[in-house]
Each structure stands twice: as structure tokens, then as C-alpha cells.
Design a protein around this motif. Structure first.
Motif, short mmCIF file in Angstrom:
data_model
loop_
_atom_site.label_atom_id
_atom_site.label_comp_id
_atom_site.label_asym_id
_atom_site.label_seq_id
_atom_site.Cartn_x
_atom_site.Cartn_y
_atom_site.Cartn_z
N ARG A 83 0.82 -1.21 0.00
CA ARG A 83 0.00 0.00 0.00
C ARG A 83 0.85 1.25 0.00
NH1 ARG A 83 -2.81 0.05 4.82
NH2 ARG A 83 -1.88 -1.89 5.52
N ALA A 84 1.99 1.22 0.68
CA ALA A 84 2.87 2.39 0.75
C ALA A 84 3.50 2.72 -0.60
CB ALA A 84 3.96 2.16 1.80
N LYS A 85 3.68 1.72 -1.44
CA LYS A 85 4.32 1.92 -2.75
C LYS A 85 3.32 2.31 -3.85
CE LYS A 85 8.08 -1.32 -1.88
NZ LYS A 85 8.71 -2.58 -2.30
N LEU A 86 2.03 2.18 -3.57
CA LEU A 86 1.01 2.42 -4.60
C LEU A 86 0.46 3.83 -4.51
CD1 LEU A 86 -0.96 -0.92 -4.18
CD2 LEU A 86 0.60 -0.33 -6.05
N ASP A 87 -0.17 4.28 -5.62
CA ASP A 87 -0.87 5.57 -5.55
C ASP A 87 -2.12 5.37 -4.69
OD1 ASP A 87 -3.03 4.60 -7.17
OD2 ASP A 87 -2.05 5.29 -9.00
N VAL A 88 -2.75 6.46 -4.36
CA VAL A 88 -3.88 6.42 -3.42
C VAL A 88 -5.00 5.50 -3.89
CG1 VAL A 88 -5.70 7.80 -2.34
CG2 VAL A 88 -3.38 8.71 -2.52
N ASP A 89 -5.39 5.60 -5.16
CA ASP A 89 -6.50 4.78 -5.66
C ASP A 89 -6.18 3.28 -5.58
OD1 ASP A 89 -8.19 6.93 -6.19
OD2 ASP A 89 -7.50 7.13 -8.27
N ALA A 90 -4.97 2.90 -5.98
CA ALA A 90 -4.59 1.49 -5.94
C ALA A 90 -4.49 1.01 -4.48
CB ALA A 90 -3.27 1.28 -6.67
N ALA A 91 -3.96 1.84 -3.60
CA ALA A 91 -3.88 1.47 -2.18
C ALA A 91 -5.28 1.25 -1.60
CB ALA A 91 -3.13 2.54 -1.39
N LEU A 92 -6.23 2.07 -2.05
CA LEU A 92 -7.62 1.89 -1.59
C LEU A 92 -8.21 0.59 -2.13
CD1 LEU A 92 -8.95 5.56 -1.81
CD2 LEU A 92 -8.47 4.21 0.27
N GLN A 93 -7.79 0.18 -3.33
CA GLN A 93 -8.24 -1.11 -3.85
C GLN A 93 -7.73 -2.25 -2.96
OE1 GLN A 93 -7.04 -1.64 -7.95
NE2 GLN A 93 -9.06 -1.02 -8.68
N VAL A 94 -6.46 -2.15 -2.54
CA VAL A 94 -5.89 -3.18 -1.67
C VAL A 94 -6.69 -3.24 -0.37
CG1 VAL A 94 -3.86 -3.90 -0.36
CG2 VAL A 94 -3.59 -2.98 -2.67
N GLN A 95 -7.01 -2.09 0.19
CA GLN A 95 -7.81 -2.06 1.42
C GLN A 95 -9.18 -2.68 1.21
OE1 GLN A 95 -7.46 2.15 2.52
NE2 GLN A 95 -6.37 1.50 4.37
N ALA A 96 -9.80 -2.39 0.07
CA ALA A 96 -11.12 -2.96 -0.22
C ALA A 96 -11.02 -4.47 -0.38
CB ALA A 96 -11.70 -2.32 -1.48
N ALA A 97 -9.95 -4.94 -1.01
CA ALA A 97 -9.76 -6.38 -1.19
C ALA A 97 -9.58 -7.07 0.17
CB ALA A 97 -8.55 -6.66 -2.09
N THR A 98 -8.81 -6.45 1.06
CA THR A 98 -8.62 -7.06 2.38
C THR A 98 -9.93 -7.07 3.16
OG1 THR A 98 -7.82 -5.01 3.38
CG2 THR A 98 -6.16 -6.49 2.49
N ALA A 99 -10.72 -6.02 3.02
CA ALA A 99 -12.03 -5.97 3.70
C ALA A 99 -12.94 -7.08 3.17
CB ALA A 99 -12.67 -4.60 3.51
N ALA A 100 -12.86 -7.35 1.87
CA ALA A 100 -13.68 -8.43 1.30
C ALA A 100 -13.25 -9.79 1.85
CB ALA A 100 -13.57 -8.42 -0.23
#
Length: 128
Positions: free
Chosen positions: A28-45
Motif C-alpha cells: 500500500r505504501a508503494k502504490l498511488d492512493v487509488d490502488a492502495a484503496l483497492q488493496v484495502q477494499a480487497a482485504t475488507a472483502a
């Protein structure tokens, strides 16, 4: 921007959300904001799926991947936005079979403390 997180193992008894948060922190730290938010959404799923009970008890192997176009807008030559998750419940290894009890015929597995209410032996009559 395409992204992926190496397979994450969630051991029995681990808090899934905590394990995933720690395992995805660097990505998440290496990604832009939108991609980092995708990672967070995937973990929430993944957390929601595990908490639903539809996969049984841990341990699990979790894989996350996706693609995030800038601004979530289609760009020529870019892949469409996507998020993928795989959650696999790992099989618990049964204790290895050691021997058969000479008295009752029961299979004795490593880690079994007793057979026929006596200490584990291959043949009860062979005890001293």
C-alpha cells in the motif's frame, strides 16, 4: 497500475484483519492512493468472507491482485480496473499414523497420549 500481494498465510487463531493489514502495508505504501484503496477494499472483502463462516476455520492462504487506472478512467492501452481475491482454507495435516494397538485394533497416531486407557504401545501385552 497493476498490483499484487504475495500469498499471505493466516495461521489458526490469527486475527485475519491484523494479518492482512500487516502483510499489505508495504504494498500500500508503494502504490498511488487509488490502488492502495483497492488493496484495502480487497482485504475488507477477505475479512468479510472469512467472518461469514463460509470457508470453515483457519488456516488460510490469501492472494490479492488488481489493476487501477488513473482516476478509474479508461485509458487506451491500459487494462480495465479490477480486483481479485483468492482465499483458500488450508487442510490441517492429520497426525501421522504410527501403529495399530494390539489389543483393540485402534490406529494410534503421533500425539495420542493413550490407547485403551493405557500408555501408547504397539501391543499392550508387550508392556513391562
Amino acid at each position: 497500475m497493476s498490483w499484487s500481494v504475495p500469498t499471505i498465510r493466516v495461521a489458526e487463531g490469527d486475527d485475519v484483519a491484523e494479518v492482512l493489514d500487516a502483510a499489505t502495508l508495504e504494498a500500500r505504501a508503494k502504490l498511488d492512493v487509488d490502488a492502495a484503496l483497492q488493496v484495502q477494499a480487497a482485504t475488507a472483502a477477505v475479512v468479510a468472507l472469512v467472518e461469514s463462516g463460509q470457508l470453515g476455520q483457519s488456516p488460510y492462504a490469501v492472494t490479492l491482485w488488481g489493476h487501477c487506472s488513473p482516476g478509474h478512467i479508461d485509458h487506451a492501452g491500459w487494462a480495465a480496473d479490477s480486483v481479485g481475491i483468492t482465499v483458500t482454507r488450508l487442510r490441517r495435516s492429520p497426525a501421522p499414523f504410527v501403529a495399530t494397538c494390539g489389543s483393540c485394533g485402534r490406529g494410534i497416531n503421533a500425539g495420542d497420549p493413550l490407547c485403551c486407557s493405557t500408555p501408547r504401545t504397539v501391543n499392550h501385552e508387550a508392556r513391562s
